[in-house]
Design a protein around this motif. Sequence first.
Motif, PDB file in Angstrom:
ATOM      1  N   GLU A  25       0.816  -1.218   0.000  1.00 47.37           N
ATOM      2  CA  GLU A  25       0.000   0.000   0.000  1.00 47.37           C
ATOM      3  C   GLU A  25       0.852   1.272   0.000  1.00 47.37           C
ATOM      4  N   LYS A  26       2.024   1.234   0.608  1.00 43.01           N
ATOM      5  CA  LYS A  26       2.897   2.410   0.661  1.00 43.01           C
ATOM      6  C   LYS A  26       3.687   2.627  -0.626  1.00 43.01           C
ATOM      7  N   ASN A  27       3.750   1.627  -1.474  1.00 41.16           N
ATOM      8  CA  ASN A  27       4.587   1.693  -2.679  1.00 41.16           C
ATOM      9  C   ASN A  27       3.804   1.325  -3.935  1.00 41.16           C
ATOM     10  N   MET A  28       2.660   1.959  -4.120  1.00 40.53           N
ATOM     11  CA  MET A  28       1.798   1.631  -5.260  1.00 40.53           C
ATOM     12  C   MET A  28       2.469   1.901  -6.607  1.00 40.53           C
ATOM     13  N   ASN A  29       3.483   2.752  -6.628  1.00 38.65           N
ATOM     14  CA  ASN A  29       4.199   3.022  -7.879  1.00 38.65           C
ATOM     15  C   ASN A  29       4.874   1.760  -8.426  1.00 38.65           C
ATOM     16  N   ARG A  30       5.105   0.786  -7.585  1.00 42.72           N
ATOM     17  CA  ARG A  30       5.755  -0.459  -8.021  1.00 42.72           C
ATOM     18  C   ARG A  30       4.780  -1.425  -8.681  1.00 42.72           C
ATOM     19  N   HIS A  31       3.467  -1.208  -8.458  1.00 42.34           N
ATOM     20  CA  HIS A  31       2.465  -2.167  -8.922  1.00 42.34           C
ATOM     21  C   HIS A  31       1.096  -1.502  -9.020  1.00 42.34           C
ATOM     22  N   SER A  32       1.017  -0.374  -9.683  1.00 45.54           N
ATOM     23  CA  SER A  32      -0.203   0.435  -9.702  1.00 45.54           C
ATOM     24  C   SER A  32      -1.402  -0.299 -10.294  1.00 45.54           C
ATOM     25  N   ASP A  33      -1.164  -1.310 -11.119  1.00 48.23           N
ATOM     26  CA  ASP A  33      -2.273  -2.032 -11.747  1.00 48.23           C
ATOM     27  C   ASP A  33      -2.659  -3.305 -10.995  1.00 48.23           C
ATOM     28  N   LEU A  34      -2.089  -3.531  -9.818  1.00 46.50           N
ATOM     29  CA  LEU A  34      -2.382  -4.738  -9.047  1.00 46.50           C
ATOM     30  C   LEU A  34      -3.229  -4.411  -7.815  1.00 46.50           C
ATOM     31  N   ILE A  35      -3.933  -5.420  -7.319  1.00 44.91           N
ATOM     32  CA  ILE A  35      -4.830  -5.263  -6.181  1.00 44.91           C
ATOM     33  C   ILE A  35      -4.364  -6.206  -5.073  1.00 44.91           C
ATOM     34  N   TRP A  36      -4.183  -5.652  -3.867  1.00 44.34           N
ATOM     35  CA  TRP A  36      -3.672  -6.446  -2.760  1.00 44.34           C
ATOM     36  C   TRP A  36      -4.516  -7.695  -2.490  1.00 44.34           C
ATOM     37  N   GLU A  37      -5.832  -7.586  -2.532  1.00 46.28           N
ATOM     38  CA  GLU A  37      -6.681  -8.729  -2.213  1.00 46.28           C
ATOM     39  C   GLU A  37      -6.376  -9.918  -3.126  1.00 46.28           C
ATOM     40  N   LYS A  38      -6.082  -9.653  -4.402  1.00 49.53           N
ATOM     41  CA  LYS A  38      -5.742 -10.738  -5.326  1.00 49.53           C
ATOM     42  C   LYS A  38      -4.372 -11.332  -5.001  1.00 49.53           C
ATOM     43  N   VAL A  39      -3.444 -10.471  -4.611  1.00 51.01           N
ATOM     44  CA  VAL A  39      -2.118 -10.956  -4.196  1.00 51.01           C
ATOM     45  C   VAL A  39      -2.268 -11.835  -2.965  1.00 51.01           C
ATOM     46  N   LYS A  40      -3.078 -11.386  -2.005  1.00 50.08           N
ATOM     47  CA  LYS A  40      -3.276 -12.154  -0.770  1.00 50.08           C
ATOM     48  C   LYS A  40      -3.904 -13.509  -1.054  1.00 50.08           C
ATOM     49  N   ILE A  41      -4.871 -13.559  -1.952  1.00 45.26           N
ATOM     50  CA  ILE A  41      -5.488 -14.845  -2.310  1.00 45.26           C
ATOM     51  C   ILE A  41      -4.429 -15.796  -2.854  1.00 45.26           C
ATOM     52  N   LYS A  42      -3.572 -15.279  -3.710  1.00 42.37           N
ATOM     53  CA  LYS A  42      -2.506 -16.110  -4.285  1.00 42.37           C
ATOM     54  C   LYS A  42      -1.539 -16.563  -3.188  1.00 42.37           C
ATOM     55  N   LEU A  43      -1.200 -15.663  -2.272  1.00 41.33           N
ATOM     56  CA  LEU A  43      -0.319 -16.029  -1.161  1.00 41.33           C
ATOM     57  C   LEU A  43      -0.961 -17.098  -0.281  1.00 41.33           C
ATOM     58  N   ASP A  44      -2.254 -16.958  -0.018  1.00 38.08           N
ATOM     59  CA  ASP A  44      -2.972 -17.944   0.806  1.00 38.08           C
ATOM     60  C   ASP A  44      -2.928 -19.334   0.181  1.00 38.08           C
ATOM     61  N   LYS A  45      -2.919 -19.386  -1.146  1.00 38.50           N
ATOM     62  CA  LYS A  45      -2.922 -20.665  -1.863  1.00 38.50           C
ATOM     63  C   LYS A  45      -1.514 -21.196  -2.137  1.00 38.50           C
ATOM     64  N   SER A  46      -0.510 -20.388  -1.864  1.00 33.84           N
ATOM     65  CA  SER A  46       0.854 -20.786  -2.215  1.00 33.84           C
ATOM     66  C   SER A  46       1.411 -21.816  -1.233  1.00 33.84           C
ATOM     67  N   SER A  47       2.476 -22.451  -1.632  1.00 27.02           N
ATOM     68  CA  SER A  47       3.097 -23.493  -0.813  1.00 27.02           C
ATOM     69  C   SER A  47       3.749 -22.895   0.432  1.00 27.02           C
ATOM     70  N   GLU A  48       3.922 -23.742   1.421  1.00 25.26           N
ATOM     71  CA  GLU A  48       4.607 -23.333   2.646  1.00 25.26           C
ATOM     72  C   GLU A  48       6.023 -22.863   2.336  1.00 25.26           C
ATOM     73  N   GLU A  49       6.678 -23.513   1.371  1.00 23.16           N
ATOM     74  CA  GLU A  49       8.054 -23.156   1.012  1.00 23.16           C
ATOM     75  C   GLU A  49       8.132 -21.741   0.445  1.00 23.16           C
ATOM     76  N   LYS A  50       7.135 -21.352  -0.354  1.00 20.75           N
ATOM     77  CA  LYS A  50       7.138 -19.994  -0.928  1.00 20.75           C
ATOM     78  C   LYS A  50       6.953 -18.953   0.171  1.00 20.75           C
ATOM     79  N   LEU A  51       6.043 -19.221   1.083  1.00 23.19           N
ATOM     80  CA  LEU A  51       5.828 -18.277   2.190  1.00 23.19           C
ATOM     81  C   LEU A  51       7.060 -18.193   3.073  1.00 23.19           C
ATOM     82  N   TRP A  52       7.684 -19.340   3.317  1.00 20.23           N
ATOM     83  CA  TRP A  52       8.906 -19.353   4.111  1.00 20.23           C
ATOM     84  C   TRP A  52       9.985 -18.525   3.423  1.00 20.23           C
ATOM     85  N   ALA A  53      10.129 -18.682   2.091  1.00 27.10           N
ATOM     86  CA  ALA A  53      11.132 -17.927   1.334  1.00 27.10           C
ATOM     87  C   ALA A  53      10.852 -16.427   1.407  1.00 27.10           C
TER      88      ALA A  53
END
Length: 189
Positions: A25-53
């Motif tokens: 949210e503080k750096n929208m210039n890095r991803h102005s066309d993306l929505i956090w809720e969609k990123v979070k959904i993808k993170l929720d579905k990602s593997s434990e190894e990806k979250l650990w990384a």
Amino acid sequence: MNASQNKLSPEEKKELFRILKNRFEKNMNRHSDLIWEKVKIKLDKSSEEKLWALNEMEETGGEPDVVEYDEQADEYIFFDCSAESPKDRRSICYDRDALESRKKHKPRNSAIDLAATLGIKILTEDQYRKLQKLGNFDLKTSSWVKTPDKIRRLGGAIFCDRRYNTVFTYHNGADSYYAARGFRGCLKV
């Protein structure tokens, strides 16, 4: 954290998501066309190894943030976005061969080995230049980048930084290491 299992506790996961959301949210210039809720959904579905990384990127000072979405692969791409090369990833040579070739004053690790331990990939020169379009990074430090095989076979490695409002690529012996040189990573989720 229980690194042997590469798994975050529910509390660690919650804290990581809080940090990532705030940074997003503080750096929208890095991803102005993306929505956090969609990123979070993808993170929720990602593997434990990806979250650990991702957490390891954070823990070593990388300040990971989403910089791109690859529609074809359906992956969000995170880069280390700390102002300077991540603090806990400095004073290391380029790779294992370089580390083993040093006879005296060996560094504690190498960029390639540490990236593998963290579960991330070292940025390529092109990725590094893409990052620099999103802000001013490495104004006082430098970062090893993935070195082409033909350079590495000759004993060299490349690194980048930003000086005089310009991104530079340089070379060094792969076995060299400096207090102000580390590496930045990439993780696809």
